[in-house]
Design a protein around this motif. Structure first.
Motif, mmCIF file in Angstrom:
data_model
loop_
_atom_site.group_PDB
_atom_site.id
_atom_site.type_symbol
_atom_site.label_atom_id
_atom_site.label_comp_id
_atom_site.label_asym_id
_atom_site.label_seq_id
_atom_site.Cartn_x
_atom_site.Cartn_y
_atom_site.Cartn_z
ATOM 1 N N UNK A 164 0.820 -1.209 0.000
ATOM 2 C CA UNK A 164 0.000 0.000 0.000
ATOM 3 C C UNK A 164 0.854 1.258 0.000
ATOM 4 N N UNK A 165 1.928 1.255 0.779
ATOM 5 C CA UNK A 165 2.824 2.415 0.824
ATOM 6 C C UNK A 165 3.525 2.631 -0.518
ATOM 7 N N UNK A 166 3.894 1.528 -1.180
ATOM 8 C CA UNK A 166 4.544 1.617 -2.484
ATOM 9 C C UNK A 166 3.589 2.184 -3.525
ATOM 10 N N UNK A 167 2.329 1.757 -3.467
ATOM 11 C CA UNK A 167 1.326 2.291 -4.385
ATOM 12 C C UNK A 167 1.138 3.791 -4.170
ATOM 13 N N UNK A 168 1.057 4.204 -2.908
ATOM 14 C CA UNK A 168 0.860 5.620 -2.598
ATOM 15 C C UNK A 168 2.052 6.462 -3.037
ATOM 16 N N UNK A 169 3.258 5.931 -2.846
ATOM 17 C CA UNK A 169 4.457 6.646 -3.291
ATOM 18 C C UNK A 169 4.444 6.831 -4.807
ATOM 19 N N UNK A 170 4.140 5.764 -5.513
ATOM 20 C CA UNK A 170 4.118 5.821 -6.977
ATOM 21 C C UNK A 170 3.037 6.767 -7.482
ATOM 22 N N UNK A 171 1.872 6.710 -6.856
ATOM 23 C CA UNK A 171 0.750 7.557 -7.267
ATOM 24 C C UNK A 171 1.074 9.037 -7.086
ATOM 25 N N UNK A 172 1.668 9.383 -5.960
ATOM 26 C CA UNK A 172 1.979 10.794 -5.704
ATOM 27 C C UNK A 172 3.114 11.300 -6.577
ATOM 28 N N UNK A 173 4.099 10.455 -6.827
ATOM 29 C CA UNK A 173 5.177 10.853 -7.729
ATOM 30 C C UNK A 173 4.661 11.025 -9.156
ATOM 31 N N UNK A 174 3.722 10.203 -9.547
ATOM 32 C CA UNK A 174 3.096 10.347 -10.873
ATOM 33 C C UNK A 174 2.375 11.694 -10.975
ATOM 34 N N UNK A 175 1.649 12.053 -9.925
ATOM 35 C CA UNK A 175 0.932 13.327 -9.925
ATOM 36 C C UNK A 175 1.903 14.502 -10.029
ATOM 37 N N UNK A 176 3.055 14.376 -9.392
ATOM 38 C CA UNK A 176 4.047 15.441 -9.453
ATOM 39 C C UNK A 176 4.664 15.545 -10.839
ATOM 40 N N UNK A 177 4.986 14.411 -11.424
ATOM 41 C CA UNK A 177 5.692 14.400 -12.703
ATOM 42 C C UNK A 177 4.785 14.700 -13.893
ATOM 43 N N UNK A 178 3.550 14.220 -13.853
ATOM 44 C CA UNK A 178 2.711 14.288 -15.045
ATOM 45 C C UNK A 178 1.433 15.106 -14.881
ATOM 46 N N UNK A 179 1.109 15.500 -13.647
ATOM 47 C CA UNK A 179 -0.110 16.286 -13.438
ATOM 48 C C UNK A 179 0.176 17.624 -12.777
ATOM 49 N N UNK A 180 1.459 17.958 -12.657
ATOM 50 C CA UNK A 180 1.873 19.246 -12.098
ATOM 51 C C UNK A 180 1.318 19.477 -10.692
ATOM 52 N N UNK A 181 1.227 18.409 -9.928
ATOM 53 C CA UNK A 181 0.791 18.498 -8.532
ATOM 54 C C UNK A 181 2.036 18.705 -7.664
ATOM 55 N N UNK A 182 2.224 19.938 -7.180
ATOM 56 C CA UNK A 182 3.435 20.271 -6.443
ATOM 57 C C UNK A 182 3.531 19.546 -5.106
ATOM 58 N N UNK A 183 2.404 19.149 -4.544
ATOM 59 C CA UNK A 183 2.433 18.421 -3.271
ATOM 60 C C UNK A 183 2.779 16.949 -3.468
ATOM 61 N N UNK A 184 2.711 16.479 -4.705
ATOM 62 C CA UNK A 184 2.976 15.066 -4.976
ATOM 63 C C UNK A 184 4.392 14.657 -4.626
ATOM 64 N N UNK A 185 5.349 15.573 -4.849
ATOM 65 C CA UNK A 185 6.745 15.249 -4.557
ATOM 66 C C UNK A 185 6.948 15.043 -3.056
ATOM 67 N N UNK A 186 6.431 15.982 -2.257
ATOM 68 C CA UNK A 186 6.577 15.863 -0.805
ATOM 69 C C UNK A 186 5.916 14.591 -0.285
ATOM 70 N N UNK A 187 4.703 14.336 -0.726
ATOM 71 C CA UNK A 187 3.989 13.141 -0.279
ATOM 72 C C UNK A 187 4.700 11.866 -0.730
#
Length: 235
Positions: A164-187
Motif C-alpha cells: 500500500x505504501x509503495x502504491x501511494x508513493x508511486x501515485x503521488x510521484x506520478x501526480x508530481x511528474x505528469x499532473x503538475x501536482x506540487x504536493x505530490x513530490x513531498x507526499x
C-alpha cells in the motif's frame, strides 16, 4: 503580526513538525515504528519457522501453498496468525469506538509500552518455545499497531507492510511528474522514507538475529521505548 507569522513558520520548519498533527504522526516517529515492523517480521521469519508476525500477506500465501500441497500439519500455524491478527483489528477498532480523542492518545502510550514488554519477554524465551503462542501475541499487537498508528504527516500509511505504501508513493510521484501536482513530490518522498525504513528494519532484523539469536528482538523493544520517550517529552 506578519513578522510573527513568518517566524512561527520558520520555527515549525526547523523543528520539522507540523504543529497541527499529533507526535505519533510525525515522519520521525512513523519511521521508527516502521523500522520495528520490518525488524520483527525478519526476526520471526528466521526464528519462528518462517512465519511473519506483522505482514499477513506472506502468511496467507504460505497457507495457500501448503493447502495446495496437502501439507495441512505444516500450515495451520499460518492460519492461527491470520485469525489472531483479525481479532486484534476488531479489538483496536472497538477501543477507538468507545474512547474519545483524549483517551485514544492515552491508549497509544499504553500500546507502545505493552508491545515493548511483549517483545522483551519474547526475547527471553528459547527457540524451543511454542511458535504459535509467540506469533499469536506479536500478531495481536501488530494488528492494534496497524489501526492505532496509521497516519504520517496527515497521510495514511501502514507500519507493517509495503504494498500500500509503495502504491501511494508511486501515485503521488506520478501526480508530481505528469499532473503538475506540487504536493505530490513531498507526499511521495514521505512514502519513500517509510518504505526505506521498513527495508532498513528487515535488514537490521536479519543481521542482528543471525548474530544474537532470539534476543535480537530486544532491539525492537528498545526502539519502541525510544518512541515512548519522544512522545512523553513532546507532550
Amino acid at each position: 503580526m506578519k513578522n510573527n507569522k513568518v517566524n512561527n513558520s520558520i520555527i515549525a520548519f526547523i523543528k520539522g513538525k507540523n504543529e497541527s498533527i499529533h507526535t505519533t504522526e510525525t515522519i520521525y516517529i512513523s519511521s521508527i515504528l516502521t523500522i520495528v515492523g520490518g525488524f520483527v517480521d525478519a526476526y520471526t521469519y528466521i526464528t519462528r519457522g518462517g512465519i511473519f508476525a506483522y505482514a499477513q500477506t506472506g502468511n496467507i500465501i504460505f497457507l495457500s501453498i501448503g493447502l495446495a500441497k496437502k501439507q495441512f500439519k505444516d500450515t495451520w500455524h499460518y492460519l492461527i496468525s491470520v485469525i489472531i491478527f483479525v481479532i486484534g483489528i476488531f479489538f483496536a477498532l472497538y477501543v477507538k469506538k468507545i474512547f474519545n480523542k483524549r483517551k485514544i492518545i492515552e491508549f497509544e502510550y499504553v500500546i507502545i509500552l505493552i508491545h515493548s514488554v511483549v517483545l522483551f519477554i519474547v526475547g527471553l524465551l528459547p527457540e524451543t518455545f511454542s511458535d504459535t503462542v509467540i506469533i499469536g501475541c506479536i500478531s495481536f499487537m501488530s494488528a492494534i499497531f496497524m489501526i492505532t498508528f496509521n497516519k504520517v504527516e496527515g497521510l495514511s500509511y501502514v507500519t507493517n507492510m509495503c504494498t500500500g505504501n509503495l502504491r501511494s508513493a508511486s501515485e503521488n510521484l506520478f501526480k508530481f511528474l505528469f499532473e503538475n501536482d506540487k504536493t505530490g513530490l513531498k507526499k511521495g518522498l514521505i512514502y519513500i522514507i517509510i518504505l526505506a525504513s521498513f527495508a532498513l528494519g528487515a535488514f537490521l532484523g536479519t543481521l542482528f538475529t543471525n548474530i544474537i539469536g532470539v534476543r535480537a528482538v530486544w532491539i525492537s523493544a528498545a526502539l519502541l521505548l525510544i518512541v515512548e520517550s519522544l512522545m512523553f517529552f513532546d507532550r
